[in-house]
Motif scaffolding. Structure first.
Motif, PDB file in Angstrom:
ATOM      1  N   VAL A 315       0.842  -1.202   0.000  1.00  0.00           N
ATOM      2  CA  VAL A 315       0.000   0.000   0.000  1.00  0.00           C
ATOM      3  C   VAL A 315       0.870   1.241   0.000  1.00  0.00           C
ATOM      4  O   VAL A 315       0.664   2.176  -0.791  1.00  0.00           O
ATOM      5  CB  VAL A 315      -0.932   0.010   1.237  1.00  0.00           C
ATOM      6  N   LYS A 317       3.858   1.612  -1.030  1.00  0.00           N
ATOM      7  CA  LYS A 317       4.501   1.786  -2.327  1.00  0.00           C
ATOM      8  C   LYS A 317       3.505   2.281  -3.366  1.00  0.00           C
ATOM      9  O   LYS A 317       3.813   3.144  -4.181  1.00  0.00           O
ATOM     10  CB  LYS A 317       5.129   0.474  -2.779  1.00  0.00           C
ATOM     11  N   ALA A 318       2.294   1.715  -3.326  1.00  0.00           N
ATOM     12  CA  ALA A 318       1.283   2.105  -4.312  1.00  0.00           C
ATOM     13  C   ALA A 318       1.003   3.601  -4.227  1.00  0.00           C
ATOM     14  O   ALA A 318       0.830   4.262  -5.248  1.00  0.00           O
ATOM     15  CB  ALA A 318      -0.004   1.315  -4.088  1.00  0.00           C
ATOM     16  N   ILE A 319       0.988   4.144  -3.022  1.00  0.00           N
ATOM     17  CA  ILE A 319       0.661   5.562  -2.909  1.00  0.00           C
ATOM     18  C   ILE A 319       1.897   6.452  -2.971  1.00  0.00           C
ATOM     19  O   ILE A 319       1.812   7.644  -2.730  1.00  0.00           O
ATOM     20  CB  ILE A 319      -0.153   5.866  -1.631  1.00  0.00           C
ATOM     21  N   GLY A 320       3.045   5.859  -3.320  1.00  0.00           N
ATOM     22  CA  GLY A 320       4.170   6.713  -3.669  1.00  0.00           C
ATOM     23  C   GLY A 320       5.422   6.601  -2.823  1.00  0.00           C
ATOM     24  O   GLY A 320       6.352   7.382  -3.014  1.00  0.00           O
ATOM     25  N   LYS A 322       8.998   5.545  -1.907  1.00  0.00           N
ATOM     26  CA  LYS A 322      10.127   5.021  -2.672  1.00  0.00           C
ATOM     27  C   LYS A 322      10.837   3.959  -1.852  1.00  0.00           C
ATOM     28  O   LYS A 322      10.621   3.824  -0.652  1.00  0.00           O
ATOM     29  CB  LYS A 322      11.092   6.166  -3.003  1.00  0.00           C
ATOM     30  N   PRO A 399       5.511  -3.840  -5.606  1.00  0.00           N
ATOM     31  CA  PRO A 399       4.204  -3.393  -5.107  1.00  0.00           C
ATOM     32  C   PRO A 399       3.065  -4.356  -5.436  1.00  0.00           C
ATOM     33  O   PRO A 399       2.213  -4.619  -4.593  1.00  0.00           O
ATOM     34  CB  PRO A 399       4.013  -2.032  -5.779  1.00  0.00           C
ATOM     35  N   VAL A 400       3.056  -4.891  -6.661  1.00  0.00           N
ATOM     36  CA  VAL A 400       1.951  -5.775  -7.039  1.00  0.00           C
ATOM     37  C   VAL A 400       1.947  -7.040  -6.192  1.00  0.00           C
ATOM     38  O   VAL A 400       0.920  -7.451  -5.646  1.00  0.00           O
ATOM     39  CB  VAL A 400       2.058  -6.182  -8.526  1.00  0.00           C
TER      40      VAL A 400
ATOM     41  N   TYR B  11       3.029 -14.120 -17.181  1.00  0.00           N
ATOM     42  CA  TYR B  11       3.490 -14.661 -15.894  1.00  0.00           C
ATOM     43  C   TYR B  11       4.022 -16.055 -16.115  1.00  0.00           C
ATOM     44  O   TYR B  11       3.396 -16.864 -16.800  1.00  0.00           O
ATOM     45  CB  TYR B  11       2.342 -14.720 -14.882  1.00  0.00           C
ATOM     46  N   ASN B  49      -3.153  -2.794 -12.856  1.00  0.00           N
ATOM     47  CA  ASN B  49      -1.810  -2.623 -12.288  1.00  0.00           C
ATOM     48  C   ASN B  49      -0.847  -1.977 -13.277  1.00  0.00           C
ATOM     49  O   ASN B  49      -0.001  -1.175 -12.898  1.00  0.00           O
ATOM     50  CB  ASN B  49      -1.251  -3.967 -11.823  1.00  0.00           C
ATOM     51  N   LEU B  54       1.867   0.088 -11.242  1.00  0.00           N
ATOM     52  CA  LEU B  54       2.293  -0.785 -10.161  1.00  0.00           C
ATOM     53  C   LEU B  54       3.104  -1.943 -10.731  1.00  0.00           C
ATOM     54  O   LEU B  54       3.884  -2.571 -10.049  1.00  0.00           O
ATOM     55  CB  LEU B  54       1.081  -1.346  -9.404  1.00  0.00           C
ATOM     56  N   ASP B  55       2.886  -2.209 -11.996  1.00  0.00           N
ATOM     57  CA  ASP B  55       3.510  -3.358 -12.640  1.00  0.00           C
ATOM     58  C   ASP B  55       3.978  -2.940 -14.029  1.00  0.00           C
ATOM     59  O   ASP B  55       3.382  -2.059 -14.646  1.00  0.00           O
ATOM     60  CB  ASP B  55       2.470  -4.491 -12.737  1.00  0.00           C
ATOM     61  N   ASP B  74      11.866   1.911 -10.861  1.00  0.00           N
ATOM     62  CA  ASP B  74      10.886   1.744  -9.783  1.00  0.00           C
ATOM     63  C   ASP B  74      10.590   3.047  -9.033  1.00  0.00           C
ATOM     64  O   ASP B  74       9.439   3.364  -8.755  1.00  0.00           O
ATOM     65  CB  ASP B  74      11.379   0.698  -8.773  1.00  0.00           C
ATOM     66  N   ASP B  75      11.651   3.775  -8.690  1.00  0.00           N
ATOM     67  CA  ASP B  75      11.440   4.991  -7.910  1.00  0.00           C
ATOM     68  C   ASP B  75      10.752   6.084  -8.728  1.00  0.00           C
ATOM     69  O   ASP B  75       9.978   6.876  -8.206  1.00  0.00           O
ATOM     70  CB  ASP B  75      12.773   5.505  -7.352  1.00  0.00           C
ATOM     71  N   ALA B  78       7.230   5.264  -8.673  1.00  0.00           N
ATOM     72  CA  ALA B  78       6.645   5.652  -7.384  1.00  0.00           C
ATOM     73  C   ALA B  78       6.225   7.117  -7.427  1.00  0.00           C
ATOM     74  O   ALA B  78       5.150   7.490  -6.941  1.00  0.00           O
ATOM     75  CB  ALA B  78       7.643   5.410  -6.253  1.00  0.00           C
ATOM     76  N   THR B  79       7.052   7.949  -8.044  1.00  0.00           N
ATOM     77  CA  THR B  79       6.720   9.372  -8.149  1.00  0.00           C
ATOM     78  C   THR B  79       5.502   9.575  -9.043  1.00  0.00           C
ATOM     79  O   THR B  79       4.606  10.374  -8.717  1.00  0.00           O
ATOM     80  CB  THR B  79       7.929  10.151  -8.707  1.00  0.00           C
ATOM     81  N   ARG B  81       3.085   7.459  -9.582  1.00  0.00           N
ATOM     82  CA  ARG B  81       1.908   7.009  -8.815  1.00  0.00           C
ATOM     83  C   ARG B  81       1.491   8.059  -7.796  1.00  0.00           C
ATOM     84  O   ARG B  81       0.310   8.372  -7.617  1.00  0.00           O
ATOM     85  CB  ARG B  81       2.219   5.697  -8.067  1.00  0.00           C
ATOM     86  N   ASN B  82       2.496   8.597  -7.129  1.00  0.00           N
ATOM     87  CA  ASN B  82       2.216   9.569  -6.068  1.00  0.00           C
ATOM     88  C   ASN B  82       1.531  10.829  -6.620  1.00  0.00           C
ATOM     89  O   ASN B  82       0.598  11.345  -6.017  1.00  0.00           O
ATOM     90  CB  ASN B  82       3.524   9.930  -5.363  1.00  0.00           C
ATOM     91  N   PHE B  87      -5.374   5.290  -5.981  1.00  0.00           N
ATOM     92  CA  PHE B  87      -5.849   3.910  -5.994  1.00  0.00           C
ATOM     93  C   PHE B  87      -6.952   3.685  -4.961  1.00  0.00           C
ATOM     94  O   PHE B  87      -6.865   4.165  -3.838  1.00  0.00           O
ATOM     95  CB  PHE B  87      -4.714   2.942  -5.642  1.00  0.00           C
ATOM     96  N   PHE B  89      -8.852   0.202  -3.467  1.00  0.00           N
ATOM     97  CA  PHE B  89      -8.814  -1.259  -3.544  1.00  0.00           C
ATOM     98  C   PHE B  89     -10.094  -1.869  -2.972  1.00  0.00           C
ATOM     99  O   PHE B  89     -10.826  -1.228  -2.216  1.00  0.00           O
ATOM    100  CB  PHE B  89      -7.621  -1.795  -2.749  1.00  0.00           C
ATOM    101  N   MET B  91     -10.259  -4.214  -0.682  1.00  0.00           N
ATOM    102  CA  MET B  91     -10.171  -4.385   0.776  1.00  0.00           C
ATOM    103  C   MET B  91      -9.728  -3.099   1.493  1.00  0.00           C
ATOM    104  O   MET B  91      -9.181  -3.156   2.577  1.00  0.00           O
ATOM    105  CB  MET B  91      -9.209  -5.523   1.133  1.00  0.00           C
ATOM    106  N   ASN B  93      -7.446  -1.397   2.173  1.00  0.00           N
ATOM    107  CA  ASN B  93      -6.001  -1.261   2.363  1.00  0.00           C
ATOM    108  C   ASN B  93      -5.603   0.006   3.094  1.00  0.00           C
ATOM    109  O   ASN B  93      -4.702   0.734   2.690  1.00  0.00           O
ATOM    110  CB  ASN B  93      -5.274  -1.331   1.018  1.00  0.00           C
TER     111      ASN B  93
END
Ligand SMILES: Nc1ncnc2c1ncn2[C@@H]1O[C@H](COP(=O)(O)OP(=O)(O)O)[C@@H](O)[C@H]1O
Ligand SMILES: [Mg+2]
Lengths: 406, 224
Positions: A315, A317-320, A322, A399-400, B11, B49, B54-55, B74-75, B78-79, B81-82, B87, B89, B91, B93
């Motif tokens: 979670v 990671k999903a919201i940002g 690093k 993250p996934v 996969y 995803n 995310l993927d 990856d980083d 992350a930026t 996404r931020n 997102f 979900f 559940m 989360n």
């Protein structure tokens, strides 16, 4: 994420599982606590030894029979040879001593104890700077006519006369031989063999003929010979002279090993110093091992924690978040555990040192500021070292994958 | 704008390979309200995803707001996404130890926002989902619908252009689910937010303006 927020997050997750956190900290608490307490005790012992040796005086040489040679002995003939000012001009005083452990009992009550008894010349008290709390030391005449008089240490006095009766003038039985107490020495504290407080001193002639007669077997054997030098700086020359005289006296041919030992206080001091240093290192190492075990405990729990919180990491990671942020979060948690445990350990270590100091007046633990810093620093390092791998694992989670984790 | 170009996601499970997405191309314009629908295992979540950064796809290109993001590190993702994606979900989360406010603050904190700005924007986000008076509550002290609203506030707080929701009503009763769907529509209409909603349920998909149906990793139909 600033540092306070990171710490707050760490505290949040640590307080969510208080018992587990406490158990995790226990290893480090014990480690740091024991390092601090053990090093304080070690320092106390060292200070005690050093203090006692410097009070004895550093210009004193002791000669003893070689301990691992059964026939080796020193006699009054050796004392006479060493007392010859032509042979050993450096000596200002040469004193024989006869020493052994005997049962010492009060004649008027049932108290007794087995303790160190030594036969001395009156000059011994001057040489060792032993002061009388009550009464007097025996005289040269007492030695000459073999008077049954004794000077006793303060601990002996309280053991034999626990109810505050005056020991002075009492009759005591030393190995069933009666002696009159004519002096009680001032307490000097300290512990170990030959400690003044636990000693009974009698004229050397009486000791040789009445107390240790069987051992001497008509040879006028002595246990030690003390030699005081006029200067503190000619040890080596004096030691060589003493060796030459004694080897001659014992008819040792070249190549034959000495059947006696010559050592001075500086040597004893340095030996004891080495011993206590080794002891301190050993104690420190034990604490260090406890710390290490504590560190492994932290790693273990952090790995469990990372696994348990895989989804949370996903979670974040999903919201940002690093990688570095996640790494820091878990590292901070490990550091908070170990740092907090370190602080508690310091408190416990200092407290334990204090308690031991109160319970055991002879042993004065000295809390070492460097030990505090080192132990705490070590616990922080442990946190980093053992926290790094779990934190790294957390930061590398995809993250996934992390979000799919049940 | 979202542009998937020949996206494939494979996969590997031992010797078997699963093509969760098989040469998918899809374009979603800014301000659309789209449902991705399909049976379980059809590849909906995989698609979400990828869209949500995310993927990474096995092959193909993904352009988000005119930028190829399929090869970012990856980083950098992350930026993205931020800043650009929110997102929601199935559940929820949420972080259970933290209050609603702290949950909502988190994306802003990761984005470097702090002080009064952080507080105000977070409270505003909670206000916009109707939870102004639940700021200090922790998730366990909230109902399922309220928790999902907190999650939506968290998704909105960085003011992203894209809201992604994977089965957002899956854990809610139908009435509460309806409310959440109305909230999505409202956000879409009032803010011009692009909303992509993943579901297996046609009744839910009907609330949107465009329905993309997928099956076995391929787009079967695309109806506006
Ligand atoms: N991490 C994974 N490893 C292996 N197979 C996966 C993984 N994620 C998804 N799949 C497979 O990809 C297909 C699509 O999955 P998914 O996108 O989750 O479907 P949906 O969300 O439509 O139910 C399924 O066959 C699933 O088993
Ligand atoms: Mg799915």
């Amino acid at each position: 994420m600033n540092i306070f927020e990171t710490i707050r997050t760490a505290l949040e997750s640590l307080t969510a599982n208080k018992l587990r956190t406490l158990l995790t900290m226990l290893g480090v608490i014990i480690g740091v606590g024991s390092v601090v307490a053990l090093l304080s005790i070690g320092a106390g012992v060292t200070a005690n030894i050093t203090g006692r040796i410097s009070s004895i005086g550093s210009n004193l040489i002791t000669v003893s029979p070689m301990f691992n040679q059964p026939g080796a002995r020193l006699t009054m003939a050796d004392v006479a040879a060493l007392s010859n000012p032509l042979a050993l001009p450096e000596a200002t005083m040469v004193l024989p001593e006869v020493r052994g452990n005997l049962l010492v009992a009060a004649a008027t009550n049932t108290n007794n104890e087995s303790t160190s008894v030594s036969g001395e010349e009156p000059a011994f008290f001057t040489m060792r700077a032993i002061q009388m709390a009550e009464g007097n030391i025996f005289t040269a005449n007492d030695v000459l006519v073999q008077t049954h008089v004794a000077v006793i240490g303060s601990a002996v006095a309280t053991t034999l006369y626990p109810n505050g009766e005056n020991a002075l003038g009492q009759t005591i039985l030393v190995g069933s031989v009666p002696f009159k107490v004519i002096g009680v020495a001032v307490s000097v504290g300290g512990f170990g063999p030959n400690n003044t407080d636990d000693n009974v001193y009698v004229p050397i002639t009486v000791a040789m003929n009445k107390l240790f007669a069987g051992r001497a077997a008509g040879l006028n054997a002595v246990s030690d010979i003390y030699i005081q030098l006029d200067q503190a700086n000619d040890f080596t020359a004096a030691q060589n002279d003493i060796q030459t005289i004694l080897r001659q006296n014992h008819h040792l041919v070249p190549g034959q090993p000495n059947d006696f030992r010559v050592f001075n206080q500086a040597q004893i001091a340095s030996t004891l110093d080495q011993v206590s240093q080794a002891l301190t290192e050993f104690l420190g190492a034990i604490g260090g091992i406890a710390l290490l075990v504590g560190g492994i405990g932290i790693m273990n729990i952090m790995l469990v924690s990372v696994t348990e919180r895989t989804r949370e990491i996903g979670v974040r990671k999903a919201i940002g978040a690093k990688r570095f942020t996640i790494l820091m979060q878990f590292l901070t948690e490990a550091l908070t555990v170990s740092g907090l445990a370190g602080l508690i350990g310091l408190g416990l270590g200092v407290g334990a040192s204090d308690l031991i100091g109160r319970a055991q007046s002879n042993l004065k633990p000295a809390v070492q500021p460097t030990a505090l810093i080192v132990a705490f620093g070590f616990s922080v390092i442990i946190g980093v070292v053992f926290g790094l791998y779990p934190a790294w694992r957390a930061s590398r989670l995809e993250p996934v994958e992390a979000l799919r984790y049940e | 704008m979202i542009e998937l170009k020949n996206i494939t996601k494979v996969y590997k499970m031992g010797n078997e390979t699963v093509r969760a997405l098989d040469d998918v191309s899809l374009k979603i314009n800014d301000g659309e309200f789209v449902a991705i629908i399909g049976p379980s295992g059809s590849g909906k979540s995989t698609m979400m995803n990828v869209i949500g950064c995310l993927d990474k796809p096995t092959s193909g290109e993904y352009w988000l707001n005119g930028k190829d993001v399929s090869r970012l590190r990856d980083d950098q993702l992350a930026t993205v996404r931020n800043r650009n994606i929110g997102f929601v979900f199935q559940m929820f989360n949420l972080l259970n130890r933290s209050s609603a406010l702290r949950n909502v603050e988190l994306p802003l904190r990761y984005g470097g926002v702090h002080g009064h700005d952080l507080y105000k924007r977070s409270v505003d986000a909670l206000d916009s989902v109707g939870l102004k008076d639940r700021v200090r509550h922790r998730p366990v002290e909230l109902s399922g619908g309220q928790q999902q609203r907190v999650a939506i506030a968290r998704a909105l707080v960085t003011q992203p252009s894209l809201l992604l929701a994977d089965e957002p009503t899956g854990a809610l009763d139908s009435h509460t689910g309806e409310e959440i769907l109305r909230l999505f529509r409202q956000l879409h209409e009032e803010r011009g937010l692009t909303v992509v909603l993943v579901t297996h349920d046609m009744n839910i998909a009907r609330h949107t303006n465009r329905i993309v149906a997928i099956k076995d990793g391929r787009i079967e139909s695309d109806v506006s």
